[in-house]
Design a protein around this motif. Structure first.
Motif, PDB file in Angstrom:
ATOM      1  N   GLN A  57      -3.930  -6.844   8.662  1.00 41.62           N
ATOM      2  CA  GLN A  57      -4.193  -5.490   8.187  1.00 41.62           C
ATOM      3  C   GLN A  57      -4.049  -5.445   6.674  1.00 41.62           C
ATOM      4  N   PRO A  58      -4.677  -4.443   6.019  1.00 38.24           N
ATOM      5  CA  PRO A  58      -4.623  -4.391   4.554  1.00 38.24           C
ATOM      6  C   PRO A  58      -3.193  -4.254   4.039  1.00 38.24           C
ATOM      7  N   LEU A  59      -3.004  -4.726   2.822  1.00 39.49           N
ATOM      8  CA  LEU A  59      -1.698  -4.728   2.168  1.00 39.49           C
ATOM      9  C   LEU A  59      -1.842  -4.065   0.806  1.00 39.49           C
ATOM     10  N   ALA A  60      -0.956  -3.127   0.485  1.00 37.31           N
ATOM     11  CA  ALA A  60      -0.971  -2.454  -0.818  1.00 37.31           C
ATOM     12  C   ALA A  60       0.330  -2.769  -1.536  1.00 37.31           C
ATOM     13  N   ILE A  61       0.227  -3.396  -2.704  1.00 35.34           N
ATOM     14  CA  ILE A  61       1.412  -3.801  -3.468  1.00 35.34           C
ATOM     15  C   ILE A  61       1.281  -3.347  -4.915  1.00 35.34           C
ATOM     16  N   SER A  62       2.412  -3.310  -5.607  1.00 35.38           N
ATOM     17  CA  SER A  62       2.439  -2.990  -7.028  1.00 35.38           C
ATOM     18  C   SER A  62       2.469  -4.273  -7.840  1.00 35.38           C
ATOM     19  N   ASN A 259      -0.289   5.084 -11.600  1.00 38.06           N
ATOM     20  CA  ASN A 259      -0.642   3.804 -11.019  1.00 38.06           C
ATOM     21  C   ASN A 259       0.459   2.766 -11.265  1.00 38.06           C
ATOM     22  N   LEU A 260       0.806   1.995 -10.233  1.00 35.97           N
ATOM     23  CA  LEU A 260       1.826   0.940 -10.342  1.00 35.97           C
ATOM     24  C   LEU A 260       1.227  -0.454 -10.222  1.00 35.97           C
ATOM     25  N   SER A 261      -0.082  -0.546 -10.223  1.00 34.84           N
ATOM     26  CA  SER A 261      -0.730  -1.850 -10.081  1.00 34.84           C
ATOM     27  C   SER A 261      -1.983  -1.875 -10.951  1.00 34.84           C
ATOM     28  N   LEU A 262      -2.629  -3.026 -11.038  1.00 33.26           N
ATOM     29  CA  LEU A 262      -3.946  -3.061 -11.659  1.00 33.26           C
ATOM     30  C   LEU A 262      -4.933  -2.437 -10.681  1.00 33.26           C
ATOM     31  N   TYR A 263      -5.651  -1.439 -11.137  1.00 29.44           N
ATOM     32  CA  TYR A 263      -6.406  -0.550 -10.252  1.00 29.44           C
ATOM     33  C   TYR A 263      -7.885  -0.606 -10.608  1.00 29.44           C
ATOM     34  N   HIS A 264      -8.702  -1.025  -9.626  1.00 24.10           N
ATOM     35  CA  HIS A 264     -10.157  -1.036  -9.796  1.00 24.10           C
ATOM     36  C   HIS A 264     -10.731   0.087  -8.933  1.00 24.10           C
ATOM     37  N   PRO A 265     -11.166   1.201  -9.536  1.00 28.69           N
ATOM     38  CA  PRO A 265     -11.561   2.380  -8.754  1.00 28.69           C
ATOM     39  C   PRO A 265     -12.892   2.192  -8.043  1.00 28.69           C
ATOM     40  N   THR A 266     -13.056   2.978  -6.990  1.00 20.66           N
ATOM     41  CA  THR A 266     -14.362   3.048  -6.336  1.00 20.66           C
ATOM     42  C   THR A 266     -15.296   3.919  -7.182  1.00 20.66           C
ATOM     43  N   GLU A 267     -16.573   3.869  -6.882  1.00 19.34           N
ATOM     44  CA  GLU A 267     -17.542   4.688  -7.625  1.00 19.34           C
ATOM     45  C   GLU A 267     -17.250   6.170  -7.430  1.00 19.34           C
ATOM     46  N   ALA A 268     -16.865   6.561  -6.207  1.00 25.12           N
ATOM     47  CA  ALA A 268     -16.559   7.965  -5.933  1.00 25.12           C
ATOM     48  C   ALA A 268     -15.345   8.425  -6.737  1.00 25.12           C
ATOM     49  N   GLU A 269     -14.355   7.573  -6.894  1.00 24.65           N
ATOM     50  CA  GLU A 269     -13.170   7.934  -7.675  1.00 24.65           C
ATOM     51  C   GLU A 269     -13.518   8.112  -9.146  1.00 24.65           C
ATOM     52  N   LEU A 270     -14.385   7.267  -9.674  1.00 23.77           N
ATOM     53  CA  LEU A 270     -14.809   7.402 -11.071  1.00 23.77           C
ATOM     54  C   LEU A 270     -15.563   8.712 -11.288  1.00 23.77           C
ATOM     55  N   ILE A 271     -16.416   9.068 -10.346  1.00 26.26           N
ATOM     56  CA  ILE A 271     -17.158  10.327 -10.456  1.00 26.26           C
ATOM     57  C   ILE A 271     -16.194  11.514 -10.453  1.00 26.26           C
ATOM     58  N   ALA A 272     -15.164  11.438  -9.601  1.00 25.26           N
ATOM     59  CA  ALA A 272     -14.187  12.524  -9.526  1.00 25.26           C
ATOM     60  C   ALA A 272     -13.396  12.639 -10.826  1.00 25.26           C
ATOM     61  N   TYR A 273     -12.998  11.516 -11.426  1.00 27.93           N
ATOM     62  CA  TYR A 273     -12.261  11.565 -12.691  1.00 27.93           C
ATOM     63  C   TYR A 273     -13.132  12.125 -13.804  1.00 27.93           C
ATOM     64  N   ILE A 318      -4.776   5.695  -0.045  1.00 27.46           N
ATOM     65  CA  ILE A 318      -4.747   4.545  -0.946  1.00 27.46           C
ATOM     66  C   ILE A 318      -5.986   4.562  -1.837  1.00 27.46           C
ATOM     67  N   ALA A 319      -5.793   4.321  -3.122  1.00 26.08           N
ATOM     68  CA  ALA A 319      -6.899   4.345  -4.085  1.00 26.08           C
ATOM     69  C   ALA A 319      -7.378   2.931  -4.395  1.00 26.08           C
ATOM     70  N   GLY A 320      -8.611   2.838  -4.904  1.00 20.64           N
ATOM     71  CA  GLY A 320      -9.113   1.568  -5.406  1.00 20.64           C
ATOM     72  C   GLY A 320      -9.796   0.721  -4.357  1.00 20.64           C
ATOM     73  N   THR A 321     -10.307  -0.419  -4.812  1.00 17.48           N
ATOM     74  CA  THR A 321     -11.044  -1.317  -3.928  1.00 17.48           C
ATOM     75  C   THR A 321     -10.925  -2.750  -4.435  1.00 17.48           C
ATOM     76  N   ASN A 322     -11.007  -3.690  -3.516  1.00 18.55           N
ATOM     77  CA  ASN A 322     -11.137  -5.087  -3.910  1.00 18.55           C
ATOM     78  C   ASN A 322     -12.571  -5.353  -4.369  1.00 18.55           C
ATOM     79  N   THR A 323     -12.742  -6.396  -5.171  1.00 25.41           N
ATOM     80  CA  THR A 323     -14.033  -6.640  -5.816  1.00 25.41           C
ATOM     81  C   THR A 323     -14.423  -8.100  -5.693  1.00 25.41           C
ATOM     82  N   ASP A 324     -15.722  -8.338  -5.612  1.00 30.17           N
ATOM     83  CA  ASP A 324     -16.245  -9.701  -5.603  1.00 30.17           C
ATOM     84  C   ASP A 324     -16.205 -10.252  -7.023  1.00 30.17           C
ATOM     85  N   MET A 342       0.027   4.105  -5.925  1.00 37.07           N
ATOM     86  CA  MET A 342       0.307   5.276  -6.757  1.00 37.07           C
ATOM     87  C   MET A 342       1.592   5.978  -6.326  1.00 37.07           C
ATOM     88  N   ILE A 343       2.259   6.626  -7.286  1.00 35.05           N
ATOM     89  CA  ILE A 343       3.343   7.552  -6.980  1.00 35.05           C
ATOM     90  C   ILE A 343       3.002   8.918  -7.573  1.00 35.05           C
TER      91      ILE A 343
END
Length: 350
Positions: A57-62, A259-273, A318-324, A342-343
Motif C-alpha cells: 500500500q502507498p506510503l507517505a513520509i516526510s 509541507n514536510l517533504s519534497l512535494y511534486h503537485p498534481t496538475e489539479a493542485e497547481l490550478i487550485a493554487y 494526501i497531496a502530490g504525486t510520484n513522477t516518472d 502536510m500539517i
C-alpha cells in the motif's frame, strides 16, 4: 495527529541530505531486498491506484529533520520554519529602512537598536515543535542544547583500477571532493561537560499513520544494518534507529497546510493554487532534483521545498504525486517520490 517517528542516530557521517525522495528510494531498495521485486512493483503501482495492490500500500513520509535526545530518549523535535516568515521579515526590513531614512544618518545606531528590538535577524530554518504548535513562528527556541548539522567537504583520490594505486593524469594525482554531514548537540548556554554527555543529536522522519507501518519498520531495521546513501561500503550512512509514536497537535480551524517533504503537485493542485485569492496563505520555495541512474543523470524534476505553505484545499487528503524520472539502462522506468506530507496551520491573513 499521531505519527510514527523514525529516529536515526548517526554512527558515522552520512553523504546525502536526507530529503523524502532519498529516504523513499532507500525504502524501495530495502523492500526489494526483503520481499522481492514483485512486492516492489505492487508498491509502486499502489501510488497510481491509491489503494492496496497485492500486499503493498502507498506510503507517505516526510524529509528528515534534526532532534535532540537525552539519556537515550527523544527530548526535543524540530520542524521546518514556515516560509511565510520570509515574506514577513522582508516587509519588516523595508519598514526598518524607512525608519532609518527618516531619522537621518545620526539615527543609524537607533535603527540598529530598533532592528534588535524587532528581532529582525534572518530566522533559522528549523523551529522547535512546541513553538510551531503555539504559533510562535519567529521564536528562536528555549531549549538549552540545539542540534547542529554540519556539512564538510572531504577530499578523495581517484583510484586506477588496473594498478590499485592513485590515478595519475598529466603527471598529477586526480582529487575530488564529496560532502559529508555530521549532526551533533550544540549547547546554547555554558554547560558542564558531564551534563553535555547526556545529550545526543540525530535526525528523524515521520510516516503518516495510514501507511503500512509494520512493513516500514522491517525495512528500516534492514537499512540499520546496511546503511543509507553513498559510501556505505566504507561505513558511511550508518544509524542506530529508534521507532516511537509522536503526537503533533494541529490547529482546530486551519486555513493552510505546511509541507514536510519534497512535494511534486498534481496538475489539479497547481490550478487550485493559481486560482487562490491574493490574500491566501501561499508562500513557497522550489528546488530541482536530478539524481544519477548508473552512468547518466535522471530527468530533472521541480519540487516545492519543505516549509512551503499552501491554502487549505477542499480535498484534505494526501497531496502530490510520484513522477516518472526516465528509463534505467536495464529497461525499467524510474519513479521519483513526490508525495507531500502536510500539517495543518492557521495563518493570519490580515
Amino acid at each position: 495527529m499521531q505519527y510514527k517517528a523514525f529516529y536515526l542516530l548517526p554512527r558515522s557521517s552520512y553523504r546525502p541530505n536526507m530529503h523524502s525522495d532519498t529516504i523513499w528510494g532507500a525504502i524501495c531498495w530495502g523492500m526489494r531486498m526483503l520481499y522481492g521485486e514483485r512486492r516492489l512493483q505492487d508498491f509502486l503501482e499502489s501510488y497510481e491506484t491509491g489503494q492496496t495492490v497485492g500486499a503493498a500500500q502507498p506510503l507517505a513520509i516526510s524529509s528528515a529533520f534534526p532532534y535532540i535526545e537525552k539519556d537515550g530518549e527523544p527530548e526535543q523535535h524540530y520542524l521546518p520554519r514556515p516560509l511565510l516568515l520570509d515574506a514577513y521579515y522582508d516587509d519588516q526590513k523595508e519598514g526598518l529602512k524607512s525608519y532609518i531614512k527618516d531619522k537621518g544618518a545620526e539615527g543609524f545606531e537607533k535603527g540598529k537598536l530598533e532592528a534588535r528590538r524587532r528581532k529582525l535577524l534572518k530566522p533559522t530554518p528549523f523551529i522547535e515543535l512546541e513553538d510551531l504548535k503555539q504559533g510562535n513562528w519567529s521564536a528562536k527556541g528555549t531549549f538549552s542544547i540545539k542540534p547542529k548539522v554540519q556539512n564538510s567537504p572531504m577530499t578523495h583520490n581517484t583510484i586506477d583500477r588496473l594498478t590499485g594505486s592513485t590515478l595519475t593524469s598529466n603527471n598529477r594525482g586526480q582529487l575530488f571532493h564529496t560532502d559529508e554531514r555530521y549532526v551533533y548537540p550544540d549547547p546554547q548556554v555554558d554547560m558542564e561537560r558531564e551534563k553535555q554527555r547526556q545529550y545526543k543529536a540525530g535526525i528523524y522522519f515521520l510516516a503518516h499513520p495510514d501507511s503500512d507501518i509494520g512493513t516500514l519498520e522491517a525495512i528500516m531495521r534492514l537499512l540499520e544494518q546496511f546503511g543509507i546513501g553513498g559510501d556505505r561500503s566504507s561505513g558511511k550512512g550508518r544509524f542506530d534507529i529508534k521507532i516511537r509514536d509522536l503526537e503533533i497537535q494541529e490547529h482546530d480551524a486551519p486555513n493552510a497546510r505546511m509541507n514536510l517533504s519534497l512535494y511534486h503537485p498534481t496538475e489539479a493542485e497547481l490550478i487550485a493554487y493559481d486560482a487562490a485569492p491574493k490574500n491566501s496563505p501561499l508562500q513557497y520555495k522550489t528546488t530541482v532534483r536530478q539524481g544519477w541512474k548508473a552512468a547518466s543523470l535522471k530527468k530533472p524534476l521541480l519540487y516545492f521545498q519543505e516549509g512551503s505553505v499552501f491554502p487549505m484545499p477542499d480535498d484534505k487528503g494526501i497531496a502530490g504525486t510520484n513522477t516518472d524520472a526516465g528509463e534505467h539502462e536495464e529497461g525499467h522506468r524510474i519513479t521519483q517520490y513526490g508525495i507531500g506530507l502536510m500539517i495543518n496551520l492557521n495563518v493570519p491573513t490580515s
